[in-house]
Scaffold this active site. Sequence first.
Site, PDB file in Angstrom:
ATOM      1  N   GLY A  73       0.846  -1.168   0.040  1.00  0.00           N
ATOM      2  CA  GLY A  73       0.015  -0.044   0.065  1.00  0.00           C
ATOM      3  C   GLY A  73       0.789   1.234   0.132  1.00  0.00           C
ATOM      4  N   GLY A  93       0.893   5.690   1.273  1.00  0.00           N
ATOM      5  CA  GLY A  93       0.407   6.749   2.175  1.00  0.00           C
ATOM      6  C   GLY A  93       1.180   8.060   1.804  1.00  0.00           C
ATOM      7  N   ASP A 128      -4.249   9.482  15.204  1.00  0.00           N
ATOM      8  CA  ASP A 128      -4.899   9.308  14.072  1.00  0.00           C
ATOM      9  C   ASP A 128      -5.423   7.931  14.128  1.00  0.00           C
ATOM     10  OD1 ASP A 128      -5.401   9.454  11.370  1.00  0.00           O
ATOM     11  OD2 ASP A 128      -3.657   8.793  10.605  1.00  0.00           O
TER      12      ASP A 128
END
Length: 609
Positions: free
Chosen positions: A302, A304, A419
Amino acid sequence: MMNFCLIYFLILVLVDHGFGFNMDECKESKCGGHGPAVRFPFRIKGQQPDSCGYPETGFDLSCSERKETVLELPNSVKLLVKNIDYVAQVIYTSDPQDCLPRQLSNFNLSASSFRFRDIGLFNDQSSLFNCSWRKNTFFQMPCLSAPGYQVYVFSSRVSMDNIALLYCAKMYDVSLVPDDMIDGNNILHLNWSIPSCGSCAAKGKFCRLKANTTEPEIECYGKLRQIKWSSAKFVATGIVLVLILLVVVGIVVYRIYSFNRIEKEYQSKIEKFLDDYKAFKPARYSHADIKRITNHFKEELGQGAYGTVFKGKLSDEILTAVKVLNNSQGNGEEFVNEVGTIGKIHHVNVVRLIGFCADGFRRALVYEYLPNTLEKFISSPNAENHFLGWKRLEDIALGIAKGIEYLHQGCNQRILHFDIKPHNILLDHNFNPKISDFGLAKLCSKDQSAVSMTTARGTIGYIAPEVFSRNFGNVSYKSDVYSFGMLVLEMVGGRKSTVDVKERTSDQIYFPEWIYNLLEGGEDLRLEIDTEEDNGIAKKLAIVGLWCIQWNPVHRPSMKTVVQMLEGDGSNLTTPANPFTSTAPAERIHPKIPSRSLYQDLEIIKETE
């Protein structure tokens, strides 16, 4: 002024006629058709007089029977010359047997005119070790290894009692180990500083010794190459191209200068932090180790804002997730936050940091690998095979709460995550949750009631209102409580996309408010719950979530209280005060709701302080 001089020089080159080289006895020569061009300060023994080379050790080359160019260094070290960069004054060599490290014990450049160009971490005395078994790879010499053992290079400062040298036997010491010799590279870069002929080559001229001087001095002469142009049109075109090139080069040089200045400040900050961090640091890896662990970044997991995550493997049993940080992002705060914060944490519900890389400007973080994120199981409301079941959702919520409680109370300093969201909750094979991604975290003392913030941080939909504006209170650990509450409410509504609508309305409202309306009215949650036990779990999670998202931070419970609420059966829980401003609850309306309405933006209220 310098630019105009350069333009004038290039114009002279463009309009000058003729083609050829200086045809004296020291003309450029080669050993073979594909070999490097040999000229001063080098000479080929047997083909050129002694006066064609520089009168110091090492500049005499020879030709092998296979027409290869050979450089001989002290202690009978013979290398094949692949290329010579006369501008940078670098000679590229390789070992005839394709194993440079085999000659390490013989390398002694003290009596030579050459030096290793790239000396990295091993810039002092080093040693080679024969290791029959090693769990963690280090700096390996593959061509010296054989079945049953591997050869590694370590700094001589490493004690023989170090656990890293278990099952290892010392072979011999070496003075310097250039980066070129590590990980199987067979190209060795050697440079020379005297004679300094690089400026001559850069000007397109030959270099030679001055005549009638007591000390060796060099001078530029002749032209390596002259380009013939036949018309003024080509000359004008060349001038335009040169001007464009100068502008581009100027921009590039400025950008490089600015980038290097920023990166040096960045790197200085990182190195200072790492020096202070030695007492409790995880394993430190080189960039070569990171490439080996990730199989050259083969499998991407992934991306970010701060970097890309790749799947890696330390061994057949240990899988890792490697986050390679973007070089251009931030000023080092994200890297320092992650290593400095999570490196000290050891909790079953917080992801474990295995190691990190701070190799020059290249930075990476190595975590334990976990196959899933919570987001995957609550973002597909109509996919029944993704639903984990209410008991498992309860266990996940409790595990997350315990992890946050540990961050708030279990460490020497309170860690505020800022977060908390489904994407940052990882699940292992048994669906045990682990909190990850500490790039936005802040540290404060346990008795500190508020923290200072210059900008809002977090993800819209999970950010506490006081993070946007101090009108709602001070930013504190209660901000994480709010984010946790929004996450729990999303877990409760993850399988619900719409509810029944009365014909008289088609309004849409905020999903947590809809849950509050039902609880306030004493109704079921209408979430297609099969058993009474599941209904009790869903109701308990909903009430806990509503308590956590109270707009006034004072009214929110601490995470210790949240854990106690989740560990109970929920029978004694009361619905909190209405945290919303809507008047809809009094009308007992059941409107249509969006399945992902939790991502709705909060209105940003400007600071009045």
